[in-house]
Scaffold this motif. Sequence first.
Motif, PDB file in Angstrom:
ATOM      1  N   LYS A 148       0.824  -1.209   0.000  1.00 30.63           N
ATOM      2  CA  LYS A 148       0.000   0.000   0.000  1.00 30.63           C
ATOM      3  C   LYS A 148       0.858   1.259   0.000  1.00 30.63           C
ATOM      4  O   LYS A 148       0.522   2.253  -0.654  1.00 30.63           O
ATOM      5  CB  LYS A 148      -0.925   0.015   1.222  1.00 30.63           C
ATOM      6  CG  LYS A 148      -2.110  -0.925   1.123  1.00 30.63           C
ATOM      7  CD  LYS A 148      -2.928  -0.869   2.410  1.00 30.63           C
ATOM      8  CE  LYS A 148      -4.054  -1.901   2.378  1.00 30.63           C
ATOM      9  NZ  LYS A 148      -4.817  -1.911   3.666  1.00 30.63           N
ATOM     10  N   GLU A 149       1.969   1.224   0.719  1.00 32.35           N
ATOM     11  CA  GLU A 149       2.796   2.418   0.881  1.00 32.35           C
ATOM     12  C   GLU A 149       3.969   2.488  -0.097  1.00 32.35           C
ATOM     13  O   GLU A 149       4.540   3.558  -0.311  1.00 32.35           O
ATOM     14  CB  GLU A 149       3.335   2.471   2.317  1.00 32.35           C
ATOM     15  CG  GLU A 149       2.228   2.546   3.363  1.00 32.35           C
ATOM     16  CD  GLU A 149       2.773   2.420   4.782  1.00 32.35           C
ATOM     17  OE1 GLU A 149       4.009   2.440   4.935  1.00 32.35           O
ATOM     18  OE2 GLU A 149       1.960   2.308   5.719  1.00 32.35           O
ATOM     19  N   ASN A 150       4.324   1.378  -0.695  1.00 30.71           N
ATOM     20  CA  ASN A 150       5.502   1.337  -1.554  1.00 30.71           C
ATOM     21  C   ASN A 150       5.329   2.166  -2.828  1.00 30.71           C
ATOM     22  O   ASN A 150       4.287   2.116  -3.481  1.00 30.71           O
ATOM     23  CB  ASN A 150       5.808  -0.122  -1.946  1.00 30.71           C
ATOM     24  CG  ASN A 150       6.915  -0.207  -2.970  1.00 30.71           C
ATOM     25  OD1 ASN A 150       8.060   0.144  -2.697  1.00 30.71           O
ATOM     26  ND2 ASN A 150       6.567  -0.676  -4.165  1.00 30.71           N
ATOM     27  N   ARG A 151       6.374   2.910  -3.184  1.00 28.19           N
ATOM     28  CA  ARG A 151       6.376   3.690  -4.430  1.00 28.19           C
ATOM     29  C   ARG A 151       7.546   3.285  -5.330  1.00 28.19           C
ATOM     30  O   ARG A 151       7.733   3.858  -6.398  1.00 28.19           O
ATOM     31  CB  ARG A 151       6.482   5.196  -4.110  1.00 28.19           C
ATOM     32  CG  ARG A 151       5.305   5.741  -3.316  1.00 28.19           C
ATOM     33  CD  ARG A 151       4.013   5.701  -4.130  1.00 28.19           C
ATOM     34  NE  ARG A 151       2.875   6.188  -3.368  1.00 28.19           N
ATOM     35  CZ  ARG A 151       2.056   5.424  -2.655  1.00 28.19           C
ATOM     36  NH1 ARG A 151       2.263   4.099  -2.614  1.00 28.19           N
ATOM     37  NH2 ARG A 151       1.042   5.934  -1.986  1.00 28.19           N
ATOM     38  N   GLU A 152       8.313   2.300  -4.891  1.00 30.08           N
ATOM     39  CA  GLU A 152       9.475   1.850  -5.665  1.00 30.08           C
ATOM     40  C   GLU A 152       9.082   0.795  -6.695  1.00 30.08           C
ATOM     41  O   GLU A 152       8.058   0.121  -6.571  1.00 30.08           O
ATOM     42  CB  GLU A 152      10.525   1.235  -4.740  1.00 30.08           C
ATOM     43  CG  GLU A 152      11.254   2.203  -3.853  1.00 30.08           C
ATOM     44  CD  GLU A 152      12.353   1.487  -3.066  1.00 30.08           C
ATOM     45  OE1 GLU A 152      13.359   1.075  -3.682  1.00 30.08           O
ATOM     46  OE2 GLU A 152      12.186   1.336  -1.843  1.00 30.08           O
ATOM     47  N   GLU A 153       9.938   0.647  -7.710  1.00 35.38           N
ATOM     48  CA  GLU A 153       9.831  -0.454  -8.661  1.00 35.38           C
ATOM     49  C   GLU A 153      11.078  -1.321  -8.533  1.00 35.38           C
ATOM     50  O   GLU A 153      12.154  -0.833  -8.178  1.00 35.38           O
ATOM     51  CB  GLU A 153       9.686   0.075 -10.094  1.00 35.38           C
ATOM     52  CG  GLU A 153       8.352   0.758 -10.353  1.00 35.38           C
ATOM     53  CD  GLU A 153       8.151   1.107 -11.813  1.00 35.38           C
ATOM     54  OE1 GLU A 153       9.031   0.760 -12.633  1.00 35.38           O
ATOM     55  OE2 GLU A 153       7.126   1.732 -12.134  1.00 35.38           O
ATOM     56  N   PHE A 154      10.922  -2.613  -8.812  1.00 36.17           N
ATOM     57  CA  PHE A 154      12.013  -3.560  -8.653  1.00 36.17           C
ATOM     58  C   PHE A 154      12.157  -4.396  -9.923  1.00 36.17           C
ATOM     59  O   PHE A 154      11.183  -4.640 -10.632  1.00 36.17           O
ATOM     60  CB  PHE A 154      11.744  -4.491  -7.467  1.00 36.17           C
ATOM     61  CG  PHE A 154      11.499  -3.761  -6.174  1.00 36.17           C
ATOM     62  CD1 PHE A 154      12.550  -3.476  -5.316  1.00 36.17           C
ATOM     63  CD2 PHE A 154      10.219  -3.337  -5.812  1.00 36.17           C
ATOM     64  CE1 PHE A 154      12.331  -2.809  -4.125  1.00 36.17           C
ATOM     65  CE2 PHE A 154       9.986  -2.667  -4.628  1.00 36.17           C
ATOM     66  CZ  PHE A 154      11.048  -2.393  -3.778  1.00 36.17           C
ATOM     67  N   ASP A 155      13.382  -4.838 -10.188  1.00 41.88           N
ATOM     68  CA  ASP A 155      13.593  -5.693 -11.363  1.00 41.88           C
ATOM     69  C   ASP A 155      12.944  -7.057 -11.167  1.00 41.88           C
ATOM     70  O   ASP A 155      12.408  -7.642 -12.108  1.00 41.88           O
ATOM     71  CB  ASP A 155      15.094  -5.865 -11.629  1.00 41.88           C
ATOM     72  CG  ASP A 155      15.733  -4.568 -12.101  1.00 41.88           C
ATOM     73  OD1 ASP A 155      15.054  -3.790 -12.791  1.00 41.88           O
ATOM     74  OD2 ASP A 155      16.903  -4.323 -11.764  1.00 41.88           O
ATOM     75  N   VAL A 156      13.014  -7.566  -9.937  1.00 53.26           N
ATOM     76  CA  VAL A 156      12.391  -8.859  -9.628  1.00 53.26           C
ATOM     77  C   VAL A 156      11.699  -8.772  -8.272  1.00 53.26           C
ATOM     78  O   VAL A 156      12.295  -8.308  -7.291  1.00 53.26           O
ATOM     79  CB  VAL A 156      13.420 -10.008  -9.601  1.00 53.26           C
ATOM     80  CG1 VAL A 156      12.779 -11.303  -9.095  1.00 53.26           C
ATOM     81  CG2 VAL A 156      14.018 -10.237 -10.986  1.00 53.26           C
ATOM     82  N   VAL A 157      10.438  -9.211  -8.239  1.00 52.61           N
ATOM     83  CA  VAL A 157       9.693  -9.359  -6.990  1.00 52.61           C
ATOM     84  C   VAL A 157       9.510 -10.855  -6.749  1.00 52.61           C
ATOM     85  O   VAL A 157       9.067 -11.584  -7.636  1.00 52.61           O
ATOM     86  CB  VAL A 157       8.309  -8.676  -7.073  1.00 52.61           C
ATOM     87  CG1 VAL A 157       7.458  -9.059  -5.870  1.00 52.61           C
ATOM     88  CG2 VAL A 157       8.467  -7.166  -7.137  1.00 52.61           C
ATOM     89  N   TYR A 158       9.870 -11.305  -5.557  1.00 57.17           N
ATOM     90  CA  TYR A 158       9.766 -12.725  -5.222  1.00 57.17           C
ATOM     91  C   TYR A 158       8.905 -12.897  -3.984  1.00 57.17           C
ATOM     92  O   TYR A 158       8.979 -12.083  -3.047  1.00 57.17           O
ATOM     93  CB  TYR A 158      11.155 -13.314  -4.951  1.00 57.17           C
ATOM     94  CG  TYR A 158      11.146 -14.782  -4.604  1.00 57.17           C
ATOM     95  CD1 TYR A 158      11.059 -15.751  -5.598  1.00 57.17           C
ATOM     96  CD2 TYR A 158      11.215 -15.206  -3.272  1.00 57.17           C
ATOM     97  CE1 TYR A 158      11.046 -17.101  -5.281  1.00 57.17           C
ATOM     98  CE2 TYR A 158      11.201 -16.557  -2.953  1.00 57.17           C
ATOM     99  CZ  TYR A 158      11.118 -17.497  -3.962  1.00 57.17           C
ATOM    100  OH  TYR A 158      11.089 -18.831  -3.655  1.00 57.17           O
ATOM    101  N   LEU A 159       8.075 -13.936  -3.982  1.00 54.41           N
ATOM    102  CA  LEU A 159       7.357 -14.270  -2.756  1.00 54.41           C
ATOM    103  C   LEU A 159       7.032 -15.752  -2.689  1.00 54.41           C
ATOM    104  O   LEU A 159       6.878 -16.425  -3.712  1.00 54.41           O
ATOM    105  CB  LEU A 159       6.085 -13.435  -2.590  1.00 54.41           C
ATOM    106  CG  LEU A 159       4.944 -13.585  -3.575  1.00 54.41           C
ATOM    107  CD1 LEU A 159       3.638 -13.125  -2.926  1.00 54.41           C
ATOM    108  CD2 LEU A 159       5.186 -12.728  -4.809  1.00 54.41           C
TER     109      LEU A 159
END
Length: 382
Positions: A148-159
């Motif tokens: 909800k608060e994040n404004r960054e972008e990432f090359d890879v998101v893992y979960l």
Amino acid sequence: MGNKLLNKEVQNYIKANLNTDLHTLLLKKSPFPEVSMQEIVQQIKGKQVAERKFPFLLNEGIIFPPQLNLEQSSSEKTAIYKSGILTGSSFIDLTSGFGIDAYYLSENFDNITLVEQNSDLLSLVEHNWSILKRKAKFVNRKLEDFLKENREEFDVVYLDPARRDQNKNKVFLLEDLSPNILEIQEKLRSISKQVVIKLSPLIDLRYLISEVSNIFRIDIIALKNDVKEVVIFLSNEIPSEIVCNAVNLESGEPSFTFTIGEEEKAESEFSEPEKFIYIPNHSILKAGIFNLISKRCGLKKLHPNTHIYTSGEKKNDFPGRVFEMEVIDSKKIKKKEQYNIISKNYPLKPEEIKKKYGLKDGGEHYLIFTQSKKGKIILKSV
């Protein structure tokens, strides 16, 4: 807790009791007033699990979490495999847990972020990473609040969503996972060009493809013929096709790559058993590519419901086991002989077969009880 456990006397006591019966140990009083016996046993369990699952954590100064966190962690081998796929500048693990996947997957990235809602577990991982000299940004937040608060972008998101409910029972449906990836998949794709999600080895691939959008790759990862995880890769564009990789680590067998839809177009030829018999590994069986494996490898099936294949000449680089065998009559099976028993598409299970024929288990030779189009057959290794 960490500083007390790292006391030299405590660490020496842990090392001295690595092979002690843990139930017996729990009945004893801790020799250290500042550290409970439960905490000591937890560290011994951790070292025992690490020895077979992630030996890189057998370093001095490493602290281990409770048993459930150890069970839910990826093995070092599967994490290393995934690390060979992912590269970029920024990497985020939204459910870092004990951090095994994050440690290896982040090797090819400059900026690493670990999100974990369990503050004790995150502090433990931060301590361990300092011992291992690996830097990261550690964020103690619930995944949903972070998104909800994040404004960054990432090359890879893992979960790696938790696969247990509030009562610690295992769950498999996507909507029952925590977090519910069906609810957040669009948000995940909005902050990265590549989202990687680890899922249960039991999940149905057709169900998965029907429920999750923008899958462009699926990896079925087995380790020594035991399927450990199904990993999906999402992009923020709709792919033209889904590529699937069936992998069996530490087997010496080749991986098998195909596209979803190829199986429906493939047709098998059928034959009675020839000189060589082929049994696909579990990653192939999980993929359900029973006709495609026959077509690609130039093999014939014994029966539509028997996933065993045959050929007159040996085919190399088959993703599974290969036997030289002959058909035998059941009367030729002598009591007390020793065999490895395989039962495929046959009414009796291996234990029932051993009891019926009075056989011993093990040895170098194999008996396969199965069916061809002509009916039940028994195959014996040559």
